[in-house]
Design a protein around this motif. Structure first.
Motif, PDB file in Angstrom:
ATOM      1  N   SER A 237       0.715  -1.323  -0.052  1.00 58.45           N
ATOM      2  CA  SER A 237      -0.210  -0.105   0.008  1.00 58.45           C
ATOM      3  C   SER A 237       0.970   1.482   0.186  1.00 58.45           C
ATOM      4  N   LYS A 238       1.958   1.151   0.255  1.00 60.91           N
ATOM      5  CA  LYS A 238       2.825   2.470   0.293  1.00 60.91           C
ATOM      6  C   LYS A 238       4.223   1.970  -0.229  1.00 60.91           C
ATOM      7  N   VAL A 239       4.954   2.793  -0.993  1.00 59.80           N
ATOM      8  CA  VAL A 239       6.107   2.579  -1.440  1.00 59.80           C
ATOM      9  C   VAL A 239       6.981   3.932  -1.596  1.00 59.80           C
ATOM     10  N   TYR A 240       8.130   3.781  -0.748  1.00 62.02           N
ATOM     11  CA  TYR A 240       8.935   4.873  -0.616  1.00 62.02           C
ATOM     12  C   TYR A 240      10.196   4.360  -1.301  1.00 62.02           C
ATOM     13  N   GLY A 241      10.973   5.604  -1.710  1.00 63.18           N
ATOM     14  CA  GLY A 241      12.331   5.392  -2.386  1.00 63.18           C
ATOM     15  C   GLY A 241      13.235   6.318  -2.639  1.00 63.18           C
ATOM     16  N   ILE A 242      14.330   6.104  -2.908  1.00 62.46           N
ATOM     17  CA  ILE A 242      15.472   7.157  -3.155  1.00 62.46           C
ATOM     18  C   ILE A 242      16.496   6.654  -4.268  1.00 62.46           C
ATOM     19  N   GLY A 243      16.914   7.478  -5.172  1.00 64.52           N
ATOM     20  CA  GLY A 243      17.929   7.021  -6.193  1.00 64.52           C
ATOM     21  C   GLY A 243      17.365   6.774  -7.531  1.00 64.52           C
ATOM     22  N   ARG A 244      18.145   7.088  -8.445  1.00 62.81           N
ATOM     23  CA  ARG A 244      17.376   6.766  -9.809  1.00 62.81           C
ATOM     24  C   ARG A 244      17.180   5.494 -10.217  1.00 62.81           C
ATOM     25  N   CYS A 245      17.975   4.569  -9.689  1.00 64.57           N
ATOM     26  CA  CYS A 245      17.881   3.222 -10.175  1.00 64.57           C
ATOM     27  C   CYS A 245      16.316   2.767  -9.377  1.00 64.57           C
ATOM     28  N   SER A 246      16.283   3.117  -8.215  1.00 64.91           N
ATOM     29  CA  SER A 246      14.922   2.676  -7.716  1.00 64.91           C
ATOM     30  C   SER A 246      13.841   3.298  -8.043  1.00 64.91           C
ATOM     31  N   LYS A 247      13.932   4.583  -8.751  1.00 68.88           N
ATOM     32  CA  LYS A 247      12.848   5.020  -9.436  1.00 68.88           C
ATOM     33  C   LYS A 247      12.406   4.169 -10.715  1.00 68.88           C
ATOM     34  N   MET A 248      13.507   3.724 -11.297  1.00 70.35           N
ATOM     35  CA  MET A 248      13.403   2.943 -12.783  1.00 70.35           C
ATOM     36  C   MET A 248      12.632   1.584 -12.013  1.00 70.35           C
ATOM     37  N   VAL A 249      13.359   1.027 -11.217  1.00 75.85           N
ATOM     38  CA  VAL A 249      12.922  -0.435 -10.689  1.00 75.85           C
ATOM     39  C   VAL A 249      11.172  -0.159 -10.294  1.00 75.85           C
ATOM     40  N   TYR A 250      11.013   0.818  -9.625  1.00 74.31           N
ATOM     41  CA  TYR A 250       9.505   1.053  -9.176  1.00 74.31           C
ATOM     42  C   TYR A 250       8.659   1.063 -10.643  1.00 74.31           C
ATOM     43  N   GLU A 251       9.024   1.870 -11.462  1.00 74.94           N
ATOM     44  CA  GLU A 251       8.226   2.052 -12.892  1.00 74.94           C
ATOM     45  C   GLU A 251       8.306   0.676 -13.424  1.00 74.94           C
ATOM     46  N   SER A 252       9.340  -0.039 -13.594  1.00 78.47           N
ATOM     47  CA  SER A 252       9.352  -1.265 -13.888  1.00 78.47           C
ATOM     48  C   SER A 252       8.147  -2.360 -13.569  1.00 78.47           C
ATOM     49  N   TRP A 253       8.448  -2.291 -12.187  1.00 79.27           N
ATOM     50  CA  TRP A 253       7.575  -2.925 -11.361  1.00 79.27           C
ATOM     51  C   TRP A 253       6.080  -2.675 -11.437  1.00 79.27           C
ATOM     52  N   ARG A 254       5.986  -1.497 -11.508  1.00 79.45           N
ATOM     53  CA  ARG A 254       4.382  -0.962 -11.686  1.00 79.45           C
ATOM     54  C   ARG A 254       3.891  -1.198 -13.224  1.00 79.45           C
ATOM     55  N   GLU A 255       4.710  -1.126 -14.129  1.00 75.19           N
ATOM     56  CA  GLU A 255       4.309  -1.630 -15.381  1.00 75.19           C
ATOM     57  C   GLU A 255       3.866  -3.109 -15.330  1.00 75.19           C
ATOM     58  N   GLN A 256       4.755  -4.022 -14.805  1.00 74.69           N
ATOM     59  CA  GLN A 256       4.670  -5.284 -14.761  1.00 74.69           C
ATOM     60  C   GLN A 256       3.448  -5.769 -14.104  1.00 74.69           C
ATOM     61  N   VAL A 257       3.013  -5.000 -13.033  1.00 76.58           N
ATOM     62  CA  VAL A 257       1.681  -5.268 -12.458  1.00 76.58           C
ATOM     63  C   VAL A 257       0.522  -5.034 -13.216  1.00 76.58           C
ATOM     64  N   LYS A 258       0.665  -3.873 -13.913  1.00 78.23           N
ATOM     65  CA  LYS A 258      -0.516  -3.246 -14.800  1.00 78.23           C
ATOM     66  C   LYS A 258      -0.710  -4.443 -15.854  1.00 78.23           C
ATOM     67  N   GLU A 259       0.275  -5.124 -16.198  1.00 82.90           N
ATOM     68  CA  GLU A 259       0.112  -6.246 -17.193  1.00 82.90           C
ATOM     69  C   GLU A 259      -0.504  -7.303 -16.633  1.00 82.90           C
ATOM     70  N   GLY A 260      -0.151  -7.757 -15.646  1.00 78.89           N
ATOM     71  CA  GLY A 260      -0.493  -8.974 -15.090  1.00 78.89           C
ATOM     72  C   GLY A 260      -1.971  -9.065 -14.699  1.00 78.89           C
ATOM     73  N   GLU A 261      -2.425 -10.257 -14.339  1.00 83.14           N
ATOM     74  CA  GLU A 261      -3.728 -10.638 -13.703  1.00 83.14           C
ATOM     75  C   GLU A 261      -4.086 -10.188 -12.395  1.00 83.14           C
ATOM     76  N   GLN A 262      -5.041 -10.018 -11.736  1.00 78.51           N
ATOM     77  CA  GLN A 262      -5.255  -9.620 -10.539  1.00 78.51           C
ATOM     78  C   GLN A 262      -6.370 -10.660  -9.725  1.00 78.51           C
ATOM     79  N   LYS A 263      -5.980 -10.487  -8.352  1.00 79.30           N
ATOM     80  CA  LYS A 263      -6.788 -11.309  -7.542  1.00 79.30           C
ATOM     81  C   LYS A 263      -6.662 -11.024  -6.128  1.00 79.30           C
ATOM     82  N   ALA A 264      -7.654 -10.481  -5.445  1.00 78.70           N
ATOM     83  CA  ALA A 264      -7.535  -9.739  -4.226  1.00 78.70           C
ATOM     84  C   ALA A 264      -7.135 -10.832  -3.081  1.00 78.70           C
ATOM     85  N   ARG A 265      -6.190 -10.220  -2.372  1.00 78.55           N
ATOM     86  CA  ARG A 265      -5.831 -11.213  -1.280  1.00 78.55           C
ATOM     87  C   ARG A 265      -5.142 -10.188  -0.042  1.00 78.55           C
ATOM     88  N   GLN A 266      -5.178 -11.001   1.115  1.00 76.25           N
ATOM     89  CA  GLN A 266      -4.659 -10.405   2.094  1.00 76.25           C
ATOM     90  C   GLN A 266      -3.306  -9.814   2.050  1.00 76.25           C
TER      91      GLN A 266
END
Lengths: 609, 484
Positions: free
Chosen positions: A191-220
């Motif tokens: 529910s929260k993501v913090y970060g610092i650094g150029r690479c961190s930003k890019m990794v965050y973006e890459s992760w977000r893109e991959q989440v968008k592409e994937g399927e979904q299922k609500a869970r705890q």
């Protein structure tokens, strides 16, 4: 030892599923090449593989013989060869040589390369160029997350550091994103993501893109908060000598993939033994986060207790003895074994450290951190260079602070360094400069003067290069400012009782709070970067804090995944464990590799073919 | 920023650091030793039969293997959409802008909590040629119609793509910029490999110059695939002369034949290094040149069996390619007495390579002490003033000298001479005690006029020894005015 955890600390999730997942994927891939086959494994994949599978697992899936990749012609007689490798051009070239040699000899075989954690186009290009594309099938084994302990997950990608921060190659960014994605899909949603650094930003973006592409299922959610941090945000911490038990063991014996090899000097026998170091080792678990000076007392207390437990058997009758043997003896023996190992290790470390003037080294490091007595530090370093003390043990921290030296001092130290260790270390110096660890100060010019002067010269061609140079220059001169603003160096006139640590500085004998961990503490406390504007400015920005509109669960919120891009040290992990105990958090460390000062310097070496 | 000296000492003596010393054989260590003994003594019960693996087996997984299909299904089904905002990952440096203040670079953008909804409304800005994008239905089935964006996206997922359709320079560059935009180094390199094949070097180099991220990927790719020549050309085209020089210099590591390596290094001297580095490379060449000569001579002398020192202390390894200081040590060891005229004389080496006084002393001292040539050690530090008096002088502290000597097992008679020269009284006493130079301790206490300490020390020296007699003599000396 005596730390009482806050009672409301949440439980850590179970990571054994990650091992199972990796193992099953590997088995699935092996089955894609049915029948008997020989398996060639890249040297640095052996230990990670050992953690998730064993030889019999492989044998069950028709692996006949196992070989280590050694860049030599192969002697295998099997007609199916499988290569389990990292996506490196050099290794793929070797595979090409193997295949082409077989072709030339008129042998017909089936080949498969399994790249882990992913394949790169550059590797496939090699196959194409060598004329064997199509003769070799390729697969990817998405083995991203190796749990090393109940709170450490490792990507085992030491080259991440050099590739990303020295070479400026972003090939591992997506890998980082995928690793985070895998973790998220099992233990999230975050529910929260913090970060610092150029690479961190890019990794965050890459992760977000991959989440968008994937399927979904609500869970705890089991883990709700994530903190991403680049290694180059804080170079100072990993360059310090470690004095917490686990860190010290790593500095001296080198822990490899959670396992250490103790030589005859530790085991007091003629053999070496390999020992797993993790929370399952009860003795180790109690001393791993302790300052080394506390360890002796603890071990002798333990030894006394053990003696008492053994002594109980005196005066027992047969029946009691039988119960004792069946119920207690095994545990006692196990403890006895572990205890004598750690006592042996402590003794051996004491001896080594006494020899190397460790006390003086620590003193020099502390002076550097505080910015006092720089002259004396220089002569200490100089003397060690003159005596050709191994350059890995040569106060790596000083390299960072060379940057602030006068050009005259810098040049003299560099010259002596090259004389003692070889002129080919010119290449090391060039790398350190490129990385931003070393910056030659121009005489008489302050940053602002340089700025205005260079500002006029900047055009788009050189802008990137200059930015790099200036950002590191700025970073350098900023350590003191950062240290003041975040109170990283505690006041020296107060007593610091290492037995009852009051803050994370205890991991460096009370002399310095690791910058990386301090940032994490501050951001969690403030729930973002508000109020830290000056700090982030000094760190060249690239900070972020994002939140999803999920209803956060309180328990998952307090389990925090810290992802170190470029590696982290055992001392930092100890500091985070301390912080967790103090504040009722549980930290999980996800790192591209475990690092320390020697590994960091080694990554900069180029004086070999 | 400097603290006063007193502050400094205060700091180091403050109790927080006293808690922990490696140096002393203090209580902690003794305790540790005791515990080792205790543990070892328990062996009675712990017989030899203990299985070796017990420790190694400790693992904390050991869960039963789930089936493959199970795990594959598990991963797939647990993927779910997450609503997180996009953040700006482009470097704060705007493209193609010039002349702005550099200080703006250091002001990081502060992005405090952005709520998710806020970000959604922020339509992400597309930089490149929106006209290239057509409605999906139109091109979906035609591979050749993928936009740079879609091509890069497919490449990220490892799907098949065809790059051949990107033929105009503009298209190629759009593709490259798109790859850079998604921060996927794997795709950036893939596009670069295609551009390398389909563009002339001149054009490619020119375009890379303004694209730093892509350029660094290209350089790394060429380095890894060992395309030395092209890389050198690239550096040259970019005017990065120092990188070019270093890369060329690095080549010497591949040359194993020492004569060829020497000749290669000679050719490196004229490369466009910075003046400072050019000097170092020149030294490298000169050093190897000499090592070759020394090695040839010494190998002959050694096999000839006529030179005593090589018989007594056979050489452990060849001196070729060793660092300068190792070479100096070697020469101080085997060629100490030679006149300045020979290549192997330490004095000659010192002069040729401008070795600092301190560095020379440390090395010579270590070499001579190793040989137990105490006379040479003595001579090294002895200087004569114009009246002909001798005194000991050293560019490094005498405590360091004593340290080096003791590590080479120097006898007490030698050691005490240098320990006695340590200025700081406390340090002198500490060292003298450590190295068992009793007379130094005794005379220092005498100079301090400290009867109590001297009395105390009497218990530490051997009974009936010369030291004890000396102490008794001092204690009964009526001339001394004891302070206690």
């Amino acid at each position: 030892m005596a730390h009482s955890a806050r009672r409301d600390s949440p439980e850590l999730p179970d990571f054994s599923v990650l091992k199972r997942l990796a193992r099953d994927q590997l088995i699935y891939l092996l089955e894609q090449l049915p029948g008997k086959k020989d398996l060639f494994i890249e040297a640095d994949l052996m230990s990670p593989l050992d953690r998730i599978a064993n030889v019999s697992t492989l044998k069950q899936h028709e692996v006949d013989k196992l070989y280590k990749v050694e860049y030599k012609p192969v002697v295998s007689t099997s007609d199916q060869l499988c290569f389990l490798i990292r996506p490196r051009i050099q290794t793929v070239k070797w595979v090409c040589d193997v295949v082409n040699a077989d072709k030339a000899a008129g042998k017909f075989k089936r080949y498969k390369i399994i790249f882990t954690p992913q394949k790169f186009y550059a590797c496939e290009t090699v196959l194409e160029e060598q004329g064997i594309f199509g003769d070799v099938s390729t697969d990817e084994w998405a083995f991203y997350l190796l749990p090393l302990d109940e709170d450490i997950i490792n990507l085992e990608l030491p080259e991440f550091f050099r590739d990303n921060f020295l070479e400026g190659d972003q090939r591992w960014v997506r890998t980082g994103g995928s690793a985070l994605h895998l973790f998220h899909s099992i233990y999230g949603p975050f529910s929260k993501v913090y970060g610092i650094g150029r690479c961190s930003k890019m990794v965050y973006e890459s992760w977000r893109e991959q989440v968008k592409e994937g399927e979904q299922k609500a869970r705890q959610a089991e883990v709700g908060t994530v903190f991403l941090i680049d290694r180059d945000v804080d170079f100072v911490t990993p360059l310090c000598s470690q004095v917490v038990y686990e860190g010290l063991v790593d500095d001296i014996f080198r822990i490899k993939c959670g396992c250490v090899e103790f030589g005859p000097d530790v085991t007091s026998s003629d053999k070496s033994i390999k020992v797993m170091l993790n929370s399952q080792d009860k003795v180790f678990n109690e001393i791993r986060n302790e300052h080394f000076s506390n360890v002796f007392g603890f071990l002798s207390q333990k030894a006394r207790n053990l003696q008492t437990a053994y002594d109980k058997r005196r005066g027992m009758d047969i029946k009691q003895m039988k119960t004792f043997v069946s119920e207690e003896l095994k545990g006692l023996k196990q403890e006895h074994r572990l205890l004598s190992l750690h006592i042996g290790a402590s003794e051996s470390m004491m001896k080594k450290k006494t020899k190397q003037d460790f006390q003086e080294l620590l003193k020099t490091e502390h002076s550097l951190l505080e910015g006092f007595e720089i002259r004396e530090c220089i002569s200490f370093i100089e003397e060690h260079i003159n005596r050709q003390v191994s350059y890995l043990k040569l106060c790596p921290l000083s390299l960072y602070f060379f940057t602030g030296l006068l050009p005259k001092d810098y040049r003299s130290l560099k010259a002596q360094y090259l004389q003692s260790y070889g002129v080919d270390h010119l290449l090391t110096f060039a790398n350190l400069k490129q990385l931003g660890l070393l910056v030659e100060q121009q005489p008489g010019e302050t940053l602002t003067v340089m700025e205005s002067k260079m500002g006029k010269l900047v055009n788009d061609k050189t802008a990137g290069k200059l930015t790099d140079a200036f950002s590191s220059l700025a970073k350098k001169s900023n350590f003191r400012a950062l240290s003041r603003r975040l109170s990283l160096v505690p006041k020296s006139d107060e007593e610091y009782d290492l037995r009852v640590p009051r803050d994370m500085a205890y991991i460096f004998s009370g002399a310095y709070i690791p910058l990386s961990c301090k940032l994490i503490e501050q951001v969690l406390e403030r729930d973002g970067w508000t109020g830290l504007e000056e700090v982030t400015r000094l760190l060249n920005g690239h900070e972020f804090a994002v939140t999803a509109d999920l209803r956060p669960q309180s328990d998952a919120q307090r389990i925090i995944l810290v992802m170190f891009l470029g590696g982290c040290t055992f001392s930092e992990i100890s500091a985070l464990r301390f912080l967790g105990r103090e504040r009722g958090y549980k930290f999980i460390v996800l790192t591209t590799a475990i690092t320390n000062s020697a590994r960091l310097i080694e990554a900069m070496l180029d004086n070999h073919v | 920023m400097m603290k006063s000296k007193a502050d400094e000492e205060d700091y180091w003596n403050s109790s927080k650091f006293k808690a922990f010393t490696f140096d002393d054989e203090d209580d902690e260590f003794t305790k540790l030793k005791e515990s080792r003994q205790a543990v070892n003594s328990i062996c009675g019960l712990v017989e030899e039969e203990e299985d070796e693996d017990e420790v190694e087996k400790v693992s904390w997984s050991g869960e039963p293997v789930g089936s493959i299909s199970w795990s594959v299904r598990e991963t797939a089904s647990s993927l779910r959409e997450q609503s997180f905002p996009k953040i700006d990952t482009t470097p704060s440096l705007p493209k193609n802008s010039s002349g702005y203040s550099l200080s703006s670079l250091f002001k990081g953008k502060t992005k405090s909590f952005q709520s998710f909804s806020e970000v959604l409304s922020d339509s992400s800005v597309r930089l490149y040629a929106p006209e290239l994008r057509k409605p999906k239905s139109e091109y979906k089935d035609y591979v050749s119609d993928w936009s740079p964006e879609e091509t890069v996206h497919r490449m990220q997922q490892g799907k098949a793509v065809s790059l051949e359709k990107f033929r105009s320079l503009q298209e190629k560059l759009l593709l490259l910029d798109e790859a850079v935009g998604v921060h996927d180094g794997n795709v950036i390199t893939a596009v670069l490999i295609y551009l390398k094949k389909s563009l002339s070097k001149e054009v490619l180099f020119r375009e890379l110059e303004s694209r730093q991220t892509a350029l660094r990927h290209f350089i790394h790719y060429l380095t890894e695939s060992k395309e030395q020549r092209l890389l050198l050309e690239l550096y040259r085209a970019l005017g990065r002369t120092e990188d070019e020089a270093l890369l060329q210099y690095k080549e010497h590591l591949r040359i194993t034949d020492e004569n060829k390596r020497r000749d290669f290094l000679k050719s490196c001297v004229s490369l466009p290094f910075s003046p400072e580095d050019a000097g170092h490379v020149q030294d490298h060449y000169t050093l190897l040149e000499r090592q070759i000569i020394i090695e040839a001579t010494d190998r002959q002398a050694e096999t000839g069996g006529k030179v005593e020192i090589f018989q007594k202390f056979p050489r452990r390894a060849s001196i070729l390619n060793m660092p300068l200081i190792t070479t100096l040590y070697y020469c101080c060891f085997y060629h100490y007495a030679e006149t300045e005229g020979t290549y192997s004389s330490p004095a000659n080496i010192r002069q040729t390579f401008r070795i600092a006084e301190k560095q020379y002393f440390v090395t010579a001292l270590a070499a001579r002490a190793k040989l137990k040539a105490w006379h040479d050690v003595d001579a090294l530090f002895t200087s004569r003033n114009w009246l002909g008096f001798t005194r000991k002088k050293s560019p490094l502290s005498f405590s360091r000298v004593a340290d080096i000597l003791s590590k080479n097992n120097a006898p007490v008679q030698v050691l005490q001479e240098y320990v006695g020269l340590v200025d700081d009284v406390e340090l002198r006493v500490a060292l003298a005690q450590k190295y068992k130079c009793h007379f130094i301790v005794i005379s220092t206490y005498r100079d301090l006029k400290d009867r109590q300490l001297l009395l105390g020390y009497r218990g530490k020296v051997e009974r009936g020894s010369e030291e004890e007699r000396k102490i008794d003599e001092l204690l009964s000396n009526p001339q001394i005015r004891w302070k206690n």
